[in-house]
Design a protein around this motif. Structure first.
Motif, PDB file in Angstrom:
ATOM      1  N   UNK A  96       0.823  -1.198   0.000  1.00  5.06           N
ATOM      2  CA  UNK A  96       0.000   0.000   0.000  1.00  5.06           C
ATOM      3  C   UNK A  96       0.862   1.255   0.000  1.00  5.06           C
ATOM      4  N   UNK A  97       0.558   2.196  -0.903  1.00  7.93           N
ATOM      5  CA  UNK A  97       1.387   3.384  -1.056  1.00  7.93           C
ATOM      6  C   UNK A  97       1.350   4.276   0.185  1.00  7.93           C
ATOM      7  N   UNK A  98       0.195   4.399   0.817  1.00  2.00           N
ATOM      8  CA  UNK A  98       0.102   5.224   2.022  1.00  2.00           C
ATOM      9  C   UNK A  98       0.978   4.663   3.135  1.00  2.00           C
ATOM     10  N   UNK A  99       0.832   3.376   3.385  1.00  2.00           N
ATOM     11  CA  UNK A  99       1.558   2.731   4.472  1.00  2.00           C
ATOM     12  C   UNK A  99       3.070   2.817   4.248  1.00  2.00           C
ATOM     13  N   UNK A 100       3.504   2.545   3.036  1.00  2.60           N
ATOM     14  CA  UNK A 100       4.938   2.533   2.749  1.00  2.60           C
ATOM     15  C   UNK A 100       5.503   3.957   2.744  1.00  2.60           C
TER      16      UNK A 100
END
Length: 491
Positions: A96-100
């Motif tokens: 996930x882009x947000x998490x990373x």
């Protein structure tokens, strides 16, 4: 100048990026706020890279660092950043882009604090490597988030702002670095160039946790996208190449340095064989061989490597000369580089609007201009004195030449690849750009320090002699790029 972003403006998002998504309950999805958060993080990382250039001589004086140690302060960031860029993009696709993005931002912020508190050169180099790893995880998500959450004209405006950040970050970094070092806040000398990231990073983490859209669930079959053996091989090969280039001259080129260089060549060959095998088996290699075989990409790799090697070497050796040889303050040094950074940004933003008849000659012309202008910088400073207008005109020309060498090459290569290969191609070229900068610092920094040592003194005159040799070597590298720019792409 160069950037700390894995892709150029308008390039494809990271692997597996998808169309814009709908709003997620419980998350502030207003696109303006999302854009502000991710571009602020991008800006912070970019500014940090150029702040360090200006602070290097002061760091060396306070920590009693050798020339090789200073090279590793710069290269220590670039090694993990260049190697982990593609993996960072794929982690975003998988987890996930947000998490990373937030995880990378947290790592970058913590490493910045550690850099600012470092008590020795070894500690600073180690924390710089962690900082580079955090940036490599964080930055690939910026374009992916823009591509997934903006469409149509909104995406165009977002990419325009993204380009503006790239254009201004370098100039701001040089000047801000000079201001912070010269201000010597509370007697902290160079440390604020890293510590300034801490409050900014904390604020971005708090806002990002609220503003960035929550990630959709990822399908478990996408896990094969991580090429960990390829990552290990590439990281080892780059390290074994860089470390002897940096330390070899200082240690009088011992046997281990030559063995390391030989081992690096072997590991690069093994990496190529392994990646080809993964591709034949239907896996997802770190660098897809079919992308390298695409018409124009191989030539673009050489051009980008040459342009960024000139960029990295030019900034490093000129910083050492004007602060060490000429005695410029950090602030004055930062302002000295401003024409290069500003013109690079302006040309990078406008070259697409120039007459169509010019487009086919922009790349060779850019390399030729770079060759002439870096030589002119060396000649302007050859007597160990201030050069006035001649120097600033040459510095501006360096910015224009590098922009024309790099930006059309990157854009042209990405425009020719198949849509399904666009993400891999952008990751490859971005990695090559960072490796080029790394090699430039290592090779031309070593050349400068070697010549300075052989001249037997540390005064301005001998420093200017060493600088002139380096500028001619940089000009020769740019000239090789000009010749390659004359080669027409295969159809």
């Amino acid at each position: 100048m160069t950037t700390t972003t894995p892709t150029g403006p308008g390039a494809a998002p990271g692997p597996g990026s998808r169309p814009a998504s709908s709003r997620t309950p419980g998350t502030d999805n207003r696109p303006g706020r999302l854009l502000a958060i991710v571009l602020a993080a991008q800006f912070m990382a970019l500014v940090d890279a150029f702040i360090v250039n200006v602070a290097v001589p002061t760091i060396g004086a306070e920590l009693h660092a050798t020339g090789a140690g200073l090279q590793l302060v710069v290269a220590g960031y670039a090694i993990p950043y260049s190697v982990l860029l593609i993996t960072g993009a794929r982690l975003g696709d998988l987890l996930g882009h947000r998490r990373v993005h937030l995880a990378g931002l947290a790592l970058f912020t913590a490493a910045s604090l550690a850099c600012g508190l470092a008590q020795g050169t070894g500690q600073l180099i180690a924390f710089r490597m962690i900082q580079g790893a955090g940036s490599a995880v964080m930055i690939p998500q910026v374009l992916s988030l823009i591509q997934r959450h903006f469409t149509g004209e909104a995406r165009g405006r977002a990419l325009g702002l993204y380009s503006a950040v790239l254009a201004t970050g370098a100039a701001v970094g040089q000047v801000l670095g000079g201001l912070l070092v010269s201000a010597d806040l509370f007697g902290t000398s160079w440390r604020p160039v890293f510590l300034v990231n801490v409050p900014v990073g904390v604020v971005l983490l708090l806002l990002g946790a609220r503003v960035l859209p929550r990630d959709d669930a990822r399908a478990p079959e996408r896990a094969h996208r991580l090429d960990l053996p390829g990552l290990v091989l590439l990281g080892a090969a780059v390290s074994l190449l860089t470390i002897p280039l940096v330390l070899g001259q200082e240690k009088d080129w011992p046997l281990w340095s030559w063995l390391s260089l030989a081992a690096s060549a072997v590991l690069f060959a093994l990496f190529s064989v392994y990646e080809s095998r993964v591709a034949r088996r239907g896996g997802t290699p770190l660098i897809a061989p079919r992308v390298l075989r695409h018409p124009g990409v191989g030539l673009a790799v050489f051009r980008i490597m040459a342009a960024m090697a000139v960029n990295g070497g030019f900034l490093f050796v000129l910083t050492l000369h004007i602060q060490g040889g000429l005695g410029y303050s950090a602030l004055r040094a930062g302002l000295t580089f401003a024409p290069t950074a500003v013109v690079f940004g302006l040309v990078g933003l406008t070259w697409r609007t120039w007459p169509a008849s010019w487009q086919r000659v922009l790349i060779p012309a850019g390399f030729a201009l770079t060759a002439v202008s870096v030589a002119a910088v060396g000649l302007a400073l050859r007597d160990g004195h201030e050069a006035g207008f001649r120097l600033y005109a040459a510095l501006a020309a360096v910015g224009a030449g590098l922009a024309l060498s790099f930006s059309p090459t990157l854009t042209g290569a990405l425009a020719t690849v198949r849509p399904e290969d666009a993400a891999d191609a952008s990751g490859l070229l971005a990695t090559v750009a960072q490796l080029g900068q790394l090699m430039g610092v290592a090779a031309f920094g070593t050349l400068f320090l070697n010549r300075l040592e052989s001249l037997g003194a540390s005064g301005a005159y001998t420093s200017s002699d060493a600088l002139l040799v380096c500028m001619f070597a940089l000009a020769a590298t740019a000239a090789a790029g000009a010749v390659s720019g004359l080669v027409r792409r295969r159809r």
